[in-house]
Write a protein that holds these residues in place. Structure first.
Motif, PDB file in Angstrom:
ATOM      1  N   ASP A  25       1.681  -8.763   0.247  1.00 49.59           N
ATOM      2  CA  ASP A  25       2.895  -9.235  -0.419  1.00 49.59           C
ATOM      3  C   ASP A  25       2.671  -9.327  -1.922  1.00 49.59           C
ATOM      4  O   ASP A  25       2.102 -10.299  -2.414  1.00 49.59           O
ATOM      5  CB  ASP A  25       3.347 -10.575   0.136  1.00 49.59           C
ATOM      6  N   VAL A  26       3.132  -8.312  -2.638  1.00 54.41           N
ATOM      7  CA  VAL A  26       3.004  -8.275  -4.099  1.00 54.41           C
ATOM      8  C   VAL A  26       3.754  -9.447  -4.731  1.00 54.41           C
ATOM      9  O   VAL A  26       3.378  -9.940  -5.796  1.00 54.41           O
ATOM     10  CB  VAL A  26       3.515  -6.917  -4.653  1.00 54.41           C
ATOM     11  N   PHE A  27       4.790  -9.956  -4.039  1.00 56.96           N
ATOM     12  CA  PHE A  27       5.592 -11.049  -4.584  1.00 56.96           C
ATOM     13  C   PHE A  27       4.817 -12.365  -4.641  1.00 56.96           C
ATOM     14  O   PHE A  27       5.283 -13.334  -5.202  1.00 56.96           O
ATOM     15  CB  PHE A  27       6.878 -11.209  -3.785  1.00 56.96           C
ATOM     16  N   THR A  28       3.628 -12.393  -4.080  1.00 60.09           N
ATOM     17  CA  THR A  28       2.745 -13.547  -4.250  1.00 60.09           C
ATOM     18  C   THR A  28       2.325 -13.646  -5.717  1.00 60.09           C
ATOM     19  O   THR A  28       2.085 -14.742  -6.225  1.00 60.09           O
ATOM     20  CB  THR A  28       1.495 -13.387  -3.363  1.00 60.09           C
ATOM     21  N   TYR A  29       2.277 -12.510  -6.410  1.00 55.27           N
ATOM     22  CA  TYR A  29       1.794 -12.450  -7.788  1.00 55.27           C
ATOM     23  C   TYR A  29       2.898 -12.173  -8.803  1.00 55.27           C
ATOM     24  O   TYR A  29       2.744 -12.481  -9.985  1.00 55.27           O
ATOM     25  CB  TYR A  29       0.724 -11.365  -7.907  1.00 55.27           C
ATOM     26  N   LEU A  30       3.985 -11.550  -8.374  1.00 54.41           N
ATOM     27  CA  LEU A  30       5.085 -11.180  -9.255  1.00 54.41           C
ATOM     28  C   LEU A  30       6.409 -11.605  -8.624  1.00 54.41           C
ATOM     29  O   LEU A  30       6.521 -11.677  -7.410  1.00 54.41           O
ATOM     30  CB  LEU A  30       5.111  -9.661  -9.494  1.00 54.41           C
ATOM     31  N   SER A  31       7.424 -11.832  -9.448  1.00 55.55           N
ATOM     32  CA  SER A  31       8.733 -12.216  -8.908  1.00 55.55           C
ATOM     33  C   SER A  31       9.510 -11.012  -8.401  1.00 55.55           C
ATOM     34  O   SER A  31      10.455 -11.146  -7.629  1.00 55.55           O
ATOM     35  CB  SER A  31       9.546 -12.957  -9.963  1.00 55.55           C
ATOM     36  N   ASP A  47       8.585  -1.164   0.999  1.00 57.14           N
ATOM     37  CA  ASP A  47       9.619  -2.000   0.394  1.00 57.14           C
ATOM     38  C   ASP A  47       9.822  -3.325   1.126  1.00 57.14           C
ATOM     39  O   ASP A  47      10.719  -4.080   0.800  1.00 57.14           O
ATOM     40  CB  ASP A  47      10.936  -1.243   0.190  1.00 57.14           C
ATOM     41  N   ASP A  48       8.953  -3.642   2.097  1.00 51.25           N
ATOM     42  CA  ASP A  48       8.919  -4.957   2.735  1.00 51.25           C
ATOM     43  C   ASP A  48       7.479  -5.450   2.726  1.00 51.25           C
ATOM     44  O   ASP A  48       6.535  -4.661   2.627  1.00 51.25           O
ATOM     45  CB  ASP A  48       9.415  -4.885   4.186  1.00 51.25           C
ATOM     46  N   SER A  49       7.314  -6.746   2.844  1.00 59.84           N
ATOM     47  CA  SER A  49       5.967  -7.311   2.909  1.00 59.84           C
ATOM     48  C   SER A  49       5.314  -6.933   4.235  1.00 59.84           C
ATOM     49  O   SER A  49       5.970  -6.438   5.157  1.00 59.84           O
ATOM     50  CB  SER A  49       6.022  -8.832   2.733  1.00 59.84           C
ATOM     51  N   CYS A  78       1.347  -2.952  -0.448  1.00 63.07           N
ATOM     52  CA  CYS A  78       0.679  -1.660  -0.614  1.00 63.07           C
ATOM     53  C   CYS A  78      -0.581  -1.606   0.236  1.00 63.07           C
ATOM     54  O   CYS A  78      -1.173  -2.635   0.551  1.00 63.07           O
ATOM     55  CB  CYS A  78       0.352  -1.388  -2.079  1.00 63.07           C
ATOM     56  N   ARG A  79      -0.953  -0.389   0.591  1.00 64.15           N
ATOM     57  CA  ARG A  79      -2.166  -0.157   1.375  1.00 64.15           C
ATOM     58  C   ARG A  79      -2.976   0.934   0.690  1.00 64.15           C
ATOM     59  O   ARG A  79      -2.453   2.013   0.394  1.00 64.15           O
ATOM     60  CB  ARG A  79      -1.800   0.255   2.792  1.00 64.15           C
ATOM     61  N   LEU A  80      -4.237   0.645   0.421  1.00 64.54           N
ATOM     62  CA  LEU A  80      -5.161   1.622  -0.149  1.00 64.54           C
ATOM     63  C   LEU A  80      -5.514   2.639   0.933  1.00 64.54           C
ATOM     64  O   LEU A  80      -5.851   2.274   2.057  1.00 64.54           O
ATOM     65  CB  LEU A  80      -6.425   0.933  -0.653  1.00 64.54           C
ATOM     66  N   ILE A  81      -5.434   3.911   0.602  1.00 62.68           N
ATOM     67  CA  ILE A  81      -5.817   4.966   1.537  1.00 62.68           C
ATOM     68  C   ILE A  81      -7.239   5.394   1.191  1.00 62.68           C
ATOM     69  O   ILE A  81      -7.483   5.894   0.093  1.00 62.68           O
ATOM     70  CB  ILE A  81      -4.852   6.166   1.451  1.00 62.68           C
ATOM     71  N   PRO A  82      -8.178   5.181   2.104  1.00 61.39           N
ATOM     72  CA  PRO A  82      -9.564   5.541   1.793  1.00 61.39           C
ATOM     73  C   PRO A  82      -9.728   7.052   1.664  1.00 61.39           C
ATOM     74  O   PRO A  82      -9.035   7.823   2.331  1.00 61.39           O
ATOM     75  CB  PRO A  82     -10.357   5.018   2.987  1.00 61.39           C
ATOM     76  N   GLN A  83     -10.635   7.459   0.808  1.00 59.87           N
ATOM     77  CA  GLN A  83     -10.926   8.887   0.674  1.00 59.87           C
ATOM     78  C   GLN A  83     -11.613   9.367   1.947  1.00 59.87           C
ATOM     79  O   GLN A  83     -12.457   8.675   2.511  1.00 59.87           O
ATOM     80  CB  GLN A  83     -11.825   9.142  -0.527  1.00 59.87           C
ATOM     81  N   TYR A  84     -11.224  10.558   2.378  1.00 61.74           N
ATOM     82  CA  TYR A  84     -11.775  11.126   3.608  1.00 61.74           C
ATOM     83  C   TYR A  84     -12.061  12.600   3.362  1.00 61.74           C
ATOM     84  O   TYR A  84     -11.202  13.324   2.872  1.00 61.74           O
ATOM     85  CB  TYR A  84     -10.772  10.955   4.760  1.00 61.74           C
ATOM     86  N   ARG A  85     -13.262  13.046   3.731  1.00 62.86           N
ATOM     87  CA  ARG A  85     -13.658  14.431   3.457  1.00 62.86           C
ATOM     88  C   ARG A  85     -14.018  15.227   4.710  1.00 62.86           C
ATOM     89  O   ARG A  85     -14.445  16.360   4.604  1.00 62.86           O
ATOM     90  CB  ARG A  85     -14.819  14.443   2.489  1.00 62.86           C
ATOM     91  N   GLY A  86     -13.838  14.652   5.870  1.00 64.18           N
ATOM     92  CA  GLY A  86     -14.231  15.331   7.106  1.00 64.18           C
ATOM     93  C   GLY A  86     -13.130  16.183   7.704  1.00 64.18           C
ATOM     94  O   GLY A  86     -12.130  16.488   7.063  1.00 64.18           O
TER      95      GLY A  86
END
Length: 174
Positions: A25-31, A47-49, A78-86
């Motif tokens: 939830d980005v809204f924890t840090y920003l309005s 666009d939702d938490s 947001c979700r970080l997508i890990p780098q994948y090389r396989g």
């Protein structure tokens, strides 16, 4: 390591919040959150938490206005997508709970219907890699990020009334 900076207002104005991992939830840090810059890595923004609602794939670059991404409201998580090389491998199923026709994908598929002769795609198993599933052929329409695991029903992920029609591997090394 990924890094995205979220801004309250369009065009990178207002207060900001830097993020290097998943944020439910980005809204924890920003309005509010109306623009962002990705300095490193690839992310899915929602666009939702709690990683729900419409999703959009972002990589290194500037996104001055959330509406240009097709989002209905501001970015909430947001979700970080890990780098994948396989190697990449996913099984897609015509029905929920891995029922009906099954096909295995190891590369991008711009039309499940034409290439695999599947009328619907309602569940999948991702064995290797990170993928984007699209509502329409040719990687268009609403999208969903899927990572290794079992997806018995896409409705359980907060996506209803969607029949996925194309799939693309996330091969960007942002």
């Amino acid at each position: 390591m990924g890094k995205v900076i979220f801004y309250e207002d369009r065009n990178f104005q207002g207060r900001s919040y830097e993020c290097s991992s998943d944020c439910s939830d980005v809204f924890t840090y920003l309005s509010r959150c109306n623009s962002c810059k990705v300095e490193n890595g690839c992310f899915m923004v929602y666009d939702d938490s709690n990683f729900m609602g419409n999703q959009y794939f972002i990589k290194r670059g500037e996104y001055s206005d959330y509406t240009c991404m097709g989002m209905r409201d501001s970015m909430r998580s947001c979700r970080l997508i890990p780098q994948y090389r396989g190697a990449f491998r996913m099984r897609v199923y015509e029905r929920e709970n891995f029922g009906g026709q099954m096909h295995e994908l190891m590369d991008d598929c711009d039309s499940l219907h034409k290439r695999l002769r599947m009328s619907d795609c309602q569940s999948c198993q991702v064995m290797d890699g990170h993928w984007l599933m699209y509502e329409q052929p040719h990687y268009k329409g609403r999208m969903m990020y899927i990572r290794p695991g079992e997806y018995r029903s896409f409705r359980n992920l907060g996506i209803s009334n969607v029949n996925f029609s194309s799939a693309r591997r996330i091969t960007d090394f942002c």
